[in-house]
Design a protein around this motif. Structure first.
Motif, PDB file in Angstrom:
ATOM      1  N   TYR A 248      56.292  30.424  42.706  1.00  0.00           N
ATOM      2  CA  TYR A 248      55.640  30.909  43.943  1.00  0.00           C
ATOM      3  C   TYR A 248      54.895  32.288  43.782  1.00  0.00           C
ATOM      4  CZ  TYR A 248      55.214  32.717  48.730  1.00  0.00           C
ATOM      5  OH  TYR A 248      54.878  33.065  49.998  1.00  0.00           O
ATOM      6  N   ILE A 249      53.915  32.287  43.978  1.00  0.00           N
ATOM      7  CA  ILE A 249      53.076  33.448  43.710  1.00  0.00           C
ATOM      8  C   ILE A 249      52.566  34.034  44.981  1.00  0.00           C
ATOM      9  CG2 ILE A 249      50.785  34.261  42.660  1.00  0.00           C
ATOM     10  CD1 ILE A 249      51.083  31.811  40.833  1.00  0.00           C
ATOM     11  N   ASN A 250      52.692  35.614  45.082  1.00  0.00           N
ATOM     12  CA  ASN A 250      52.299  35.959  46.196  1.00  0.00           C
ATOM     13  C   ASN A 250      51.692  37.453  46.123  1.00  0.00           C
ATOM     14  OD1 ASN A 250      55.404  36.554  45.767  1.00  0.00           O
ATOM     15  ND2 ASN A 250      54.746  38.321  46.718  1.00  0.00           N
ATOM     16  N   GLY A 251      51.142  37.968  47.388  1.00  0.00           N
ATOM     17  CA  GLY A 251      50.568  39.283  47.328  1.00  0.00           C
ATOM     18  C   GLY A 251      51.674  40.115  48.202  1.00  0.00           C
ATOM     19  N   HIS A 252      50.754  41.020  49.083  1.00  0.00           N
ATOM     20  CA  HIS A 252      51.692  41.733  50.046  1.00  0.00           C
ATOM     21  C   HIS A 252      52.273  43.027  49.550  1.00  0.00           C
ATOM     22  CE1 HIS A 252      52.860  42.416  54.042  1.00  0.00           C
ATOM     23  NE2 HIS A 252      54.253  41.890  54.014  1.00  0.00           N
ATOM     24  N   ASP A 253      53.208  43.015  48.709  1.00  0.00           N
ATOM     25  CA  ASP A 253      53.656  44.372  48.035  1.00  0.00           C
ATOM     26  C   ASP A 253      52.640  44.664  46.984  1.00  0.00           C
ATOM     27  OD1 ASP A 253      56.078  45.424  49.259  1.00  0.00           O
ATOM     28  OD2 ASP A 253      57.164  43.884  48.251  1.00  0.00           O
ATOM     29  N   HIS A 254      52.104  45.840  46.959  1.00  0.00           N
ATOM     30  CA  HIS A 254      51.029  46.346  46.115  1.00  0.00           C
ATOM     31  C   HIS A 254      51.682  46.878  44.629  1.00  0.00           C
ATOM     32  CE1 HIS A 254      48.864  47.409  49.768  1.00  0.00           C
ATOM     33  NE2 HIS A 254      49.161  46.362  49.773  1.00  0.00           N
ATOM     34  N   CYS A 255      52.082  45.504  44.029  1.00  0.00           N
ATOM     35  CA  CYS A 255      52.535  45.747  42.682  1.00  0.00           C
ATOM     36  C   CYS A 255      52.596  44.520  41.750  1.00  0.00           C
ATOM     37  CB  CYS A 255      54.177  46.103  43.000  1.00  0.00           C
ATOM     38  SG  CYS A 255      55.045  44.726  43.564  1.00  0.00           S
ATOM     39  N   LEU A 256      53.016  44.517  40.550  1.00  0.00           N
ATOM     40  CA  LEU A 256      53.208  43.478  39.772  1.00  0.00           C
ATOM     41  C   LEU A 256      54.598  43.094  39.684  1.00  0.00           C
ATOM     42  CD1 LEU A 256      50.368  44.158  37.358  1.00  0.00           C
ATOM     43  CD2 LEU A 256      50.069  42.965  39.337  1.00  0.00           C
ATOM     44  N   GLN A 265      64.650  26.114  39.196  1.00  0.00           N
ATOM     45  CA  GLN A 265      63.588  26.533  38.018  1.00  0.00           C
ATOM     46  C   GLN A 265      62.687  27.622  38.873  1.00  0.00           C
ATOM     47  OE1 GLN A 265      62.420  22.395  37.451  1.00  0.00           O
ATOM     48  NE2 GLN A 265      60.472  22.590  38.797  1.00  0.00           N
ATOM     49  N   LEU A 266      62.499  27.807  39.903  1.00  0.00           N
ATOM     50  CA  LEU A 266      61.463  28.416  40.564  1.00  0.00           C
ATOM     51  C   LEU A 266      61.509  29.961  40.253  1.00  0.00           C
ATOM     52  CD1 LEU A 266      59.489  28.318  42.963  1.00  0.00           C
ATOM     53  CD2 LEU A 266      61.276  28.510  44.732  1.00  0.00           C
ATOM     54  N   GLN A 267      60.350  30.430  40.066  1.00  0.00           N
ATOM     55  CA  GLN A 267      59.953  31.828  39.709  1.00  0.00           C
ATOM     56  C   GLN A 267      58.916  32.116  40.648  1.00  0.00           C
ATOM     57  OE1 GLN A 267      61.063  32.876  36.429  1.00  0.00           O
ATOM     58  NE2 GLN A 267      62.235  30.705  36.474  1.00  0.00           N
ATOM     59  N   PHE A 268      59.339  33.609  41.028  1.00  0.00           N
ATOM     60  CA  PHE A 268      58.648  34.366  42.093  1.00  0.00           C
ATOM     61  C   PHE A 268      58.103  35.478  41.491  1.00  0.00           C
ATOM     62  CE2 PHE A 268      62.815  32.837  43.624  1.00  0.00           C
ATOM     63  CZ  PHE A 268      62.382  32.130  44.745  1.00  0.00           C
ATOM     64  N   LEU A 269      56.528  35.241  41.771  1.00  0.00           N
ATOM     65  CA  LEU A 269      55.603  36.167  40.833  1.00  0.00           C
ATOM     66  C   LEU A 269      54.556  37.042  41.989  1.00  0.00           C
ATOM     67  CD1 LEU A 269      54.485  33.461  38.348  1.00  0.00           C
ATOM     68  CD2 LEU A 269      56.054  35.387  37.905  1.00  0.00           C
ATOM     69  N   THR A 270      54.758  38.483  41.909  1.00  0.00           N
ATOM     70  CA  THR A 270      53.816  39.141  42.857  1.00  0.00           C
ATOM     71  C   THR A 270      52.683  39.585  42.154  1.00  0.00           C
ATOM     72  OG1 THR A 270      55.710  39.872  44.041  1.00  0.00           O
ATOM     73  CG2 THR A 270      53.867  40.976  44.371  1.00  0.00           C
ATOM     74  N   SER A 271      51.438  39.253  42.529  1.00  0.00           N
ATOM     75  CA  SER A 271      50.180  39.665  42.083  1.00  0.00           C
ATOM     76  C   SER A 271      49.549  40.518  43.335  1.00  0.00           C
ATOM     77  CB  SER A 271      49.329  38.850  41.463  1.00  0.00           C
ATOM     78  OG  SER A 271      48.010  39.372  40.643  1.00  0.00           O
ATOM     79  N   GLY A 272      50.069  41.843  43.668  1.00  0.00           N
ATOM     80  CA  GLY A 272      49.273  42.492  44.953  1.00  0.00           C
ATOM     81  C   GLY A 272      48.757  43.738  44.362  1.00  0.00           C
ATOM     82  N   TYR A 294      56.155  46.519  38.106  1.00  0.00           N
ATOM     83  CA  TYR A 294      55.521  47.382  37.811  1.00  0.00           C
ATOM     84  C   TYR A 294      54.801  47.847  39.194  1.00  0.00           C
ATOM     85  CZ  TYR A 294      51.118  49.741  36.013  1.00  0.00           C
ATOM     86  OH  TYR A 294      50.397  50.767  35.531  1.00  0.00           O
ATOM     87  N   ASP A 295      55.109  49.307  39.562  1.00  0.00           N
ATOM     88  CA  ASP A 295      54.582  49.886  40.699  1.00  0.00           C
ATOM     89  C   ASP A 295      53.243  50.257  40.753  1.00  0.00           C
ATOM     90  OD1 ASP A 295      54.775  50.557  43.584  1.00  0.00           O
ATOM     91  OD2 ASP A 295      55.664  52.491  42.753  1.00  0.00           O
ATOM     92  N   GLY A 296      52.250  49.466  40.207  1.00  0.00           N
ATOM     93  CA  GLY A 296      50.782  49.820  39.880  1.00  0.00           C
ATOM     94  C   GLY A 296      49.768  48.918  40.127  1.00  0.00           C
ATOM     95  N   GLN A 297      48.684  49.129  39.762  1.00  0.00           N
ATOM     96  CA  GLN A 297      47.556  48.224  39.704  1.00  0.00           C
ATOM     97  C   GLN A 297      47.421  47.261  38.626  1.00  0.00           C
ATOM     98  OE1 GLN A 297      46.625  51.689  40.088  1.00  0.00           O
ATOM     99  NE2 GLN A 297      45.851  51.766  42.176  1.00  0.00           N
ATOM    100  N   GLY A 298      47.026  46.054  38.991  1.00  0.00           N
ATOM    101  CA  GLY A 298      46.742  45.093  37.842  1.00  0.00           C
ATOM    102  C   GLY A 298      46.551  43.782  38.661  1.00  0.00           C
ATOM    103  N   PHE A 299      46.561  42.765  37.625  1.00  0.00           N
ATOM    104  CA  PHE A 299      46.431  41.353  37.958  1.00  0.00           C
ATOM    105  C   PHE A 299      47.157  40.619  37.325  1.00  0.00           C
ATOM    106  CE2 PHE A 299      43.115  42.956  35.100  1.00  0.00           C
ATOM    107  CZ  PHE A 299      43.033  41.433  33.950  1.00  0.00           C
ATOM    108  N   MET A 300      47.287  39.199  37.529  1.00  0.00           N
ATOM    109  CA  MET A 300      47.969  38.100  36.569  1.00  0.00           C
ATOM    110  C   MET A 300      46.980  37.054  35.961  1.00  0.00           C
ATOM    111  SD  MET A 300      51.135  36.119  38.153  1.00  0.00           S
ATOM    112  CE  MET A 300      50.465  34.595  38.483  1.00  0.00           C
ATOM    113  N   ALA A 301      47.415  36.563  34.819  1.00  0.00           N
ATOM    114  CA  ALA A 301      46.565  35.504  34.436  1.00  0.00           C
ATOM    115  C   ALA A 301      47.702  34.569  34.151  1.00  0.00           C
ATOM    116  CB  ALA A 301      46.142  35.820  32.764  1.00  0.00           C
ATOM    117  N   LEU A 302      47.104  33.105  34.446  1.00  0.00           N
ATOM    118  CA  LEU A 302      48.168  32.026  34.287  1.00  0.00           C
ATOM    119  C   LEU A 302      47.384  30.984  33.320  1.00  0.00           C
ATOM    120  CD1 LEU A 302      50.624  30.452  35.627  1.00  0.00           C
ATOM    121  CD2 LEU A 302      49.025  29.723  37.382  1.00  0.00           C
TER     122      LEU A 302
END
Length: 334
Positions: A248-256, A265-272, A294-302
């Motif tokens: 499950y991939i989300n944003g909303h919180d401004h973090c990684l 098996q579910l993994q919770f991934l934040t890319s905000g 990580y409480d900062g800017q960035g992005f995720m690759a899959l």
């Protein structure tokens, strides 16, 4: 059999995008729109970038994140990009002619590697503006890589992505007095939510993909400032667990962020981390579940192959600051 080129794949998507967006624009609770975006690499692998909470006219390091996305996107030869919502701050778009679209999207994500299809969901800040503007095919005519719908499916062969419109699930947005939200196409609310849940559950049930990934704007679980979204914990999470969703991939919180489940098996991934971040609000969490924050800017690759899925989080300097992978064996019936 010849594999389609990326340009052909992109062109095929664009041929159907206006029809699909128009349908979603007029009928919010229709059957989920489905797009085929099949892998074009010889080995069948799929590479995507995921970013959320970004649209600030390049400010708050948005441009720096975009620069690194372009570099990593070229290295990985990415197939498409996912936006987890809150696409335009602070209050979405005024209309289809709003300069914020060009100044926060087209003029920021200029790298050649990012001129691929973007699949976007709506965030709560998008609902504060003219929601129908973001869903309007006029924007796709302005910038062909743009596609934003409420809820939809992207089929990529071994993996299917299920995009869910999560903002209408949260009760507080319907009672806040200091903010206005554009609920056109959502009311009556309970009927809308029931339809979304039914459609997502049915689509997951019917999916034969090895990997199932659900994408929404709001957190299910998070140690960030917004924390858990109880309405999604109560209503969406049981479906994801029952249908054996992988991510499950989300944003909303401004973090990684990466949280693992002890129940499935579910993994919770934040890319905000697409722009404004560094809020400094981190809740205590079970260290057996919290794999990365990580409480900062960035992005995720899959990266997805037939038998393996891999995740990498990048910071604003383009450095990998967390990675994770999982594999499963598929069985073919003859």
């Amino acid at each position: 059999m010849m594999m389609p080129t990326k340009n052909k794949t992109h062109a095929t998507i664009l041929l159907v995008v206006c029809v699909a967006v128009a349908a979603a624009f007029n009928v919010a609770a229709a059957e989920l729109q489905r797009f085929d975006h099949l892998p074009v690499k010889a080995d069948g692998s799929l590479d995507i970038l995921v970013i959320g909470d970004w649209g600030r006219r390049g400010l708050y390091n948005q441009s720096q994140v975009a620069l690194q996305m372009g570099k990593i996107g070229e290295q990985l030869d990415v197939d498409f990009i996912v936006s987890t919502g809150d696409n335009f701050y602070e209050n979405g778009l005024i209309d289809e002619e709003d300069s914020l679209f060009d100044e926060s999207f087209t003029q920021v994500y200029t790298a050649i590697s990012l001129q691929k299809q973007w699949y976007s969901v709506l965030g709560n800040h998008d609902y504060r503006g003219n929601v129908l503007a973001q869903l309007n095919p006029v924007l796709t005519h302005k910038d062909s890589k743009w596609l934003c719908l409420r809820s939809f499916i992207v089929n990529s062969g071994n993996v299917e992505f299920f995009f869910v419109d999560t903002t209408p699930f949260q009760d507080k947005y319907f009672t806040e007095e200091d903010q206005k939200y554009d609920w056109r196409g959502v009311l009556p609310r309970e009927e809308y939510l029931s339809n979304v849940l039914k459609e997502v559950e049915m689509a997951l049930e019917e999916s034969s993909a090895t990997w199932k990934i659900v994408i929404g704007h709001h957190t299910i679980f998070s140690a960030g400032s917004h924390g858990n979204t109880q309405e999604l914990v109560d209503r969406l999470l049981p479906i994801l667990e029952a249908k054996e969703v992988d991510l499950y991939i989300n944003g909303h919180d401004h973090c990684l962020q990466h949280i693992t489940s002890q129940n499935s098996q579910l993994q919770f991934l934040t890319s905000g981390g697409g722009s404004k971040a560094w809020r400094g609000e981190v809740k205590q969490w079970n260290p057996n579940e919290m794999k990365f924050y990580y409480d900062g800017q960035g992005f995720m690759a899959l990266r997805v192959t037939e038998n393996e899925i891999g995740v990498a989080f990048y910071d604003v300097f383009g450095e990998i600051i967390h990675s994770w992978s999982s594999s499963k064996h598929t069985h073919m019936d003859f």
